[in-house]
Design an enzyme around this catalytic site. Structure first.
Site, short mmCIF file in Angstrom:
data_model
loop_
_atom_site.label_atom_id
_atom_site.label_comp_id
_atom_site.label_asym_id
_atom_site.label_seq_id
_atom_site.Cartn_x
_atom_site.Cartn_y
_atom_site.Cartn_z
N ASP A 22 40.91 37.78 50.46
CA ASP A 22 39.54 37.29 50.63
C ASP A 22 38.71 37.53 49.37
O ASP A 22 37.89 36.69 48.98
CB ASP A 22 38.88 37.94 51.85
CG ASP A 22 38.94 39.46 51.84
OD1 ASP A 22 39.78 40.03 51.11
OD2 ASP A 22 38.16 40.09 52.58
N ASN B 163 39.43 40.76 59.54
CA ASN B 163 39.70 41.75 60.58
C ASN B 163 38.86 41.53 61.83
O ASN B 163 39.27 41.90 62.93
CB ASN B 163 39.43 43.16 60.03
CG ASN B 163 40.45 43.57 59.00
OD1 ASN B 163 41.61 43.78 59.31
ND2 ASN B 163 40.02 43.69 57.75
#
Length: 257
Positions: A109, A9
């Protein structure tokens, strides 16, 4: 050579590997409005400046928690590198059993970090990623991912503090000389660094108690892992390249299929 992209992000982390040898790693800011051409031009420039021959990149893999960038970065790889990258999506072989309520909810992730950590350090494990969020991933003595914890991220917490107040300045995230700050900057640094150190130490202690395991290896990765690891004894390993090495491993695992 292959290229690995870890799309977060806040940042996109890149690595180019020649076999198991890391040739280059770097990060750029995640920008949702950027086009594939803008990302491609940036990538080609960085690779060129580091004398990486683009024509020698024969494959790639992308892990992303930003779905709106998936197509953009896939097209970038096709148009600028001449490769169609693997995408880390459900169904891709990882070798990791996700023993949770809904495996589809587990971020790409986290999966990559866990796969890499198991391969490098064995198990049982606690894998902590100091990213946009601070995630704790728990691998039991069978090598299975059994869940974890998601806490606020360090940078996001600081941003919230600064943006939510009229007078507090933006500060560097670094260890102050003393826990008792003598000015606003060191007061804030103390709160962030020692506050998160305390958070990590307490959560790790609670996880180990619930696992009923004492010999659990704790591995930390992410941008602020070194800062926090210096303050506490419960982190055994700091591995800044954990995610990218996991992607390299998964590329090889699935390429062999």
């Amino acid at each position: 050579m292959i290229i690995c992209l870890d799309v977060g992000n806040t940042n996109i982390k890149y690595a180019v590997y020649d076999g198991e040898t890391l040739k280059i790693s770097f990060r750029v800011a995640t920008e949702h409005k950027k086009t594939s051409d803008e990302y491609g031009g940036q990538l080609i420039s960085i690779l060129g400046n580091n004398k990486i021959d683009v024509s020698e990149i024969s494959g790639g893999i992308i892990s992303s928690v930003v779905p709106q960038l998936d197509y953009t970065l896939e097209r970038m790889c096709v148009n600028y590198l001449g490769i169609k990258p693997m995408m880390l999506v459900p169904g891709l072989k990882t070798g990791l059993n996700l023993r949770v309520d809904n495996a589809k909810e587990v971020g790409a992730d986290r999966v990559v970090n866990n796969v890499a950590a198991v391969k490098k350090y064995g198990y049982p494990l606690i894998v902590i990623d100091f990213g946009t969020a601070t995630t704790f991933n728990v691998i039991d003595k069978k090598g299975e991912f059994i869940g974890g914890v998601i806490a606020p991220g360090i940078k996001g917490s600081l941003d919230s503090l600064v943006n939510g107040t009229a007078k507090l300045p933006r500060v560097e995230i670094e260890r102050p000389a003393s826990v008792i700050g003598k000015n606003t900057v060191t007061n804030m640094q103390s709160g962030i660094v020692y506050g998160f150190a305390g958070l990590v130490e307490y959560i790790v202690k609670k996880i180990k108690r619930e696992m009923k395991e004492e010999n659990v290896t704790v591995v930390a990765t992410g941008g602020f892992s070194e800062v926090i690891a210096k303050e506490i004894s419960c982190i055994d390993k700091v591995d800044k390249l954990l995610t990218l090495e996991g992607l390299r491993y998964l590329y090889g695992l699935n390429r062999a299929e």
